[in-house]
Scaffold this motif. Sequence first.
Motif, PDB file in Angstrom:
ATOM      1  N   VAL A   6       0.854  -1.186   0.000  1.00  0.00           N
ATOM      2  CA  VAL A   6       0.000   0.000   0.000  1.00  0.00           C
ATOM      3  C   VAL A   6       0.890   1.237   0.000  1.00  0.00           C
ATOM      4  CG1 VAL A   6      -1.717   1.319   1.302  1.00  0.00           C
ATOM      5  CG2 VAL A   6      -1.854  -1.174   1.246  1.00  0.00           C
ATOM      6  N   LEU A   7       0.701   2.099  -0.982  1.00  0.00           N
ATOM      7  CA  LEU A   7       1.435   3.361  -1.053  1.00  0.00           C
ATOM      8  C   LEU A   7       0.436   4.493  -0.881  1.00  0.00           C
ATOM      9  CD1 LEU A   7       3.884   5.126  -1.566  1.00  0.00           C
ATOM     10  CD2 LEU A   7       3.523   4.822  -4.018  1.00  0.00           C
ATOM     11  N   GLU A   8       0.508   5.155   0.269  1.00  0.00           N
ATOM     12  CA  GLU A   8      -0.383   6.269   0.585  1.00  0.00           C
ATOM     13  C   GLU A   8       0.363   7.191   1.536  1.00  0.00           C
ATOM     14  OE1 GLU A   8      -2.721   9.036   0.963  1.00  0.00           O
ATOM     15  OE2 GLU A   8      -3.540   7.477  -0.337  1.00  0.00           O
ATOM     16  N   LYS A  12      -2.917   8.442   8.409  1.00  0.00           N
ATOM     17  CA  LYS A  12      -4.149   7.840   8.932  1.00  0.00           C
ATOM     18  C   LYS A  12      -4.803   6.923   7.892  1.00  0.00           C
ATOM     19  CE  LYS A  12      -7.582   8.111  12.076  1.00  0.00           C
ATOM     20  NZ  LYS A  12      -7.472   7.672  13.425  1.00  0.00           N
ATOM     21  N   LEU A  13      -4.913   7.393   6.652  1.00  0.00           N
ATOM     22  CA  LEU A  13      -5.517   6.591   5.589  1.00  0.00           C
ATOM     23  C   LEU A  13      -4.699   5.337   5.309  1.00  0.00           C
ATOM     24  CD1 LEU A  13      -7.760   6.207   3.557  1.00  0.00           C
ATOM     25  CD2 LEU A  13      -6.493   7.685   1.974  1.00  0.00           C
ATOM     26  N   ASN A  14      -3.373   5.469   5.307  1.00  0.00           N
ATOM     27  CA  ASN A  14      -2.499   4.318   5.105  1.00  0.00           C
ATOM     28  C   ASN A  14      -2.749   3.277   6.193  1.00  0.00           C
ATOM     29  OD1 ASN A  14      -0.100   2.589   5.253  1.00  0.00           O
ATOM     30  ND2 ASN A  14       0.811   4.008   3.798  1.00  0.00           N
ATOM     31  N   GLN A  15      -2.860   3.731   7.429  1.00  0.00           N
ATOM     32  CA  GLN A  15      -3.087   2.823   8.552  1.00  0.00           C
ATOM     33  C   GLN A  15      -4.454   2.147   8.450  1.00  0.00           C
ATOM     34  OE1 GLN A  15      -3.201   4.715  12.400  1.00  0.00           O
ATOM     35  NE2 GLN A  15      -2.566   2.842  13.419  1.00  0.00           N
ATOM     36  N   VAL A  16      -5.482   2.901   8.096  1.00  0.00           N
ATOM     37  CA  VAL A  16      -6.830   2.338   7.979  1.00  0.00           C
ATOM     38  C   VAL A  16      -6.891   1.277   6.884  1.00  0.00           C
ATOM     39  CG1 VAL A  16      -9.213   2.883   7.321  1.00  0.00           C
ATOM     40  CG2 VAL A  16      -8.020   4.337   8.948  1.00  0.00           C
ATOM     41  N   VAL A  17      -6.362   1.606   5.709  1.00  0.00           N
ATOM     42  CA  VAL A  17      -6.385   0.662   4.588  1.00  0.00           C
ATOM     43  C   VAL A  17      -5.551  -0.576   4.904  1.00  0.00           C
ATOM     44  CG1 VAL A  17      -5.699   0.337   2.173  1.00  0.00           C
ATOM     45  CG2 VAL A  17      -6.851   2.435   2.858  1.00  0.00           C
ATOM     46  N   ASN A  22      -5.179  -6.236   6.252  1.00  0.00           N
ATOM     47  CA  ASN A  22      -4.561  -7.223   7.137  1.00  0.00           C
ATOM     48  C   ASN A  22      -5.634  -8.049   7.854  1.00  0.00           C
ATOM     49  OD1 ASN A  22      -2.246  -8.423   8.331  1.00  0.00           O
ATOM     50  ND2 ASN A  22      -2.642  -7.270  10.195  1.00  0.00           N
ATOM     51  N   ASP A  23      -6.661  -7.378   8.350  1.00  0.00           N
ATOM     52  CA  ASP A  23      -7.761  -8.074   9.028  1.00  0.00           C
ATOM     53  C   ASP A  23      -8.542  -8.970   8.069  1.00  0.00           C
ATOM     54  OD1 ASP A  23      -7.029  -6.812  11.357  1.00  0.00           O
ATOM     55  OD2 ASP A  23      -8.693  -5.373  11.341  1.00  0.00           O
ATOM     56  N   SER A  24      -8.453  -8.679   6.778  1.00  0.00           N
ATOM     57  CA  SER A  24      -9.139  -9.485   5.757  1.00  0.00           C
ATOM     58  C   SER A  24      -8.305 -10.669   5.293  1.00  0.00           C
ATOM     59  CB  SER A  24      -9.500  -8.606   4.553  1.00  0.00           C
ATOM     60  OG  SER A  24     -10.415  -7.602   4.943  1.00  0.00           O
ATOM     61  N   GLY A  25      -7.123 -10.838   5.900  1.00  0.00           N
ATOM     62  CA  GLY A  25      -6.321 -12.019   5.607  1.00  0.00           C
ATOM     63  C   GLY A  25      -5.153 -11.817   4.662  1.00  0.00           C
ATOM     64  N   PHE A  26      -4.870 -10.580   4.293  1.00  0.00           N
ATOM     65  CA  PHE A  26      -3.754 -10.300   3.405  1.00  0.00           C
ATOM     66  C   PHE A  26      -2.520  -9.927   4.217  1.00  0.00           C
ATOM     67  CE2 PHE A  26      -7.602  -9.155   1.049  1.00  0.00           C
ATOM     68  CZ  PHE A  26      -7.441  -9.938  -0.075  1.00  0.00           C
ATOM     69  N   HIS A  27      -1.344 -10.157   3.633  1.00  0.00           N
ATOM     70  CA  HIS A  27      -0.091  -9.691   4.220  1.00  0.00           C
ATOM     71  C   HIS A  27       0.159  -8.311   3.622  1.00  0.00           C
ATOM     72  CE1 HIS A  27       3.943  -9.758   5.858  1.00  0.00           C
ATOM     73  NE2 HIS A  27       4.342  -9.300   4.687  1.00  0.00           N
ATOM     74  N   CYS A  31       3.380   1.826   3.007  1.00  0.00           N
ATOM     75  CA  CYS A  31       4.487   2.751   2.748  1.00  0.00           C
ATOM     76  C   CYS A  31       3.941   4.169   2.666  1.00  0.00           C
ATOM     77  CB  CYS A  31       5.170   2.420   1.434  1.00  0.00           C
ATOM     78  SG  CYS A  31       5.785   0.744   1.349  1.00  0.00           S
ATOM     79  N   LEU A  32       4.712   5.106   3.195  1.00  0.00           N
ATOM     80  CA  LEU A  32       4.286   6.499   3.182  1.00  0.00           C
ATOM     81  C   LEU A  32       4.903   7.305   2.045  1.00  0.00           C
ATOM     82  CD1 LEU A  32       4.398   7.192   7.017  1.00  0.00           C
ATOM     83  CD2 LEU A  32       2.397   6.725   5.593  1.00  0.00           C
ATOM     84  N   ASN A  33       5.903   6.748   1.371  1.00  0.00           N
ATOM     85  CA  ASN A  33       6.491   7.456   0.229  1.00  0.00           C
ATOM     86  C   ASN A  33       7.021   6.459  -0.799  1.00  0.00           C
ATOM     87  OD1 ASN A  33       9.373   6.890   0.721  1.00  0.00           O
ATOM     88  ND2 ASN A  33       9.089   8.156   2.552  1.00  0.00           N
ATOM     89  N   ALA A  34       7.255   6.959  -1.981  1.00  0.00           N
ATOM     90  CA  ALA A  34       7.638   6.100  -3.093  1.00  0.00           C
ATOM     91  C   ALA A  34       9.007   5.447  -2.893  1.00  0.00           C
ATOM     92  CB  ALA A  34       7.629   6.887  -4.393  1.00  0.00           C
TER      93      ALA A  34
END
Length: 49
Positions: A6-8, A12-17, A22-27, A31-34
Motif C-alpha cells: 500500500v502506497l499512501e 491515517k488513511l495508510n493505517q486504515v487501509v 490485514n484483518d481481511s487475511g492479506f499480508h 508505505c508512506l512514500n515512493a
Amino acid sequence: MIKILVLEDDVKLNQVVSTYLNDSGFHVNGCLNAAVCWSLSGQTCFPTQ
C-alpha cells in the motif's frame, strides 16, 4: 498468502487501509512514500496477476 503493498502518504488513511486488508487475511506492507515502497518492492516478491 497474498501480499499487498500500500502506497499512501496520508498516515491515517495508510493505517486504515493497511489494517482493513490485514484483518481481511492479506499480508500488507504500508508505505508512506515512493522511495520506501520501491525499496520494499525490491526486497519482497509481490506477484502481479
